[in-house]
Design a protein around this motif. Sequence first.
Motif: not given
Length: 420
Positions: A122, A131, A136, A147, A149, A174, A199
């Motif tokens: 994301y 996000a 998110v 997740p 980043e 995302a 997103a």
Amino acid sequence: MVNRRFAAITSLVLLGASVVLAVVVGVQSFPRGLTVLACVVLALLAAWWALVHRGAARLAAAAGAGVLLAGAVVLVVIEGRVLEEALILAGILLSLAAARRAFTVHATLPVASPPKRPVLFYNAKSGGGKAERFQVAREARARGVDPVELHLGDDLATLVHDAIENGADAVGVAGGDGTQAIVAAIASERGLPYVCVPAGTRNHFALDLGVDRDDVVGALDAFTKGRERVVDLAEVNGRVFVNNVSLGVYAEAVQREGYRDAKLRTIAETMPTVLGPDGDALDLRFTGADGRERNTSAVVLVSNDPYRLGRAIASGTRPRLDAGVLGITVLQAGAARNRDKRVRQWSAPSFEVSSDRPVAAGIDGEALKLDPPLRFRTRPQALRVRIAPQHPGASPSANMPESPWGALRAVADIAAHGSS
């Protein structure tokens, strides 16, 4: 079904009322109504002249367009029909909105087994920070999704490959469409299911996939209880894109410094350079659908499956993402002088554009320069996509007829029987 039927009935009632009111106003205002129409048409022609010229010619044409539009408004006010005109316009717009609702479908897709080690990448800053705003990362963890980043300078492709090597059996992202394309390409190559979380800013790919763009968090349910559909991808010179590649005016504009801060102004400044009589016309050569060699300096749009363009309802969407063809749209500058069609649309599994110099391209909104020739091809049935069960799973235009009369008949059928 009840909601679709109600929407269809509402659309027909609003359209009928708007047409009746328009006829009444037209008869009572004759011939002044024709003068208003003429002013609007001439204003549009003058505005186009202003866009493709520079200096005094641009100023004069822009001023003329303003005067003509002002004249049209004054005539409407003098006639005292402002309320009626506003009601007609509002009725038509609401009728179109209701018709679009009537055509909304919820696709029946097969349920897929949930992955064991899904990973979501994301971009926290994409789409104005969606996000972060929708948390998110936290919502992904709650669903058993890991997740990751993305930070400035990260090589997303490397991160995705590393995650797969470490056991990821489904990947999602995302972010904007350019980011979606990178992850989708790798998922396709590795045969893994892919999840699109809307997103980004516009999320065109999500819309045509049938992902609800207003339900960012809900899109994560595709990992745990998603249904699966298989869609196409496309490529240009080996680079995958999920939406389209634009060549010409827009592509030249996005290359310019300051485009991100002043998009409309930059495009307006680019148009005389590319389309104007004194401009540096672009050298884009290709073979048309009729087999003839052609060239253009205006716009070439190559899409991953054809767009529905120039329609009142759901224009700019793709009814299908599994047709196995490219959508090709060409806008030719000076076509009227050459007695040629200004806009041509066709589809093909491959397409090639040649030039004598590097070509500016907007690929899913990202600005690049590509060495010619530009070779486009479709990758049919390339990507396994997981869709959350509460999301449509189909494009807004998936069920829409092509012609206006066909659409009207379909709306009437939905109103009468509850199905099209």
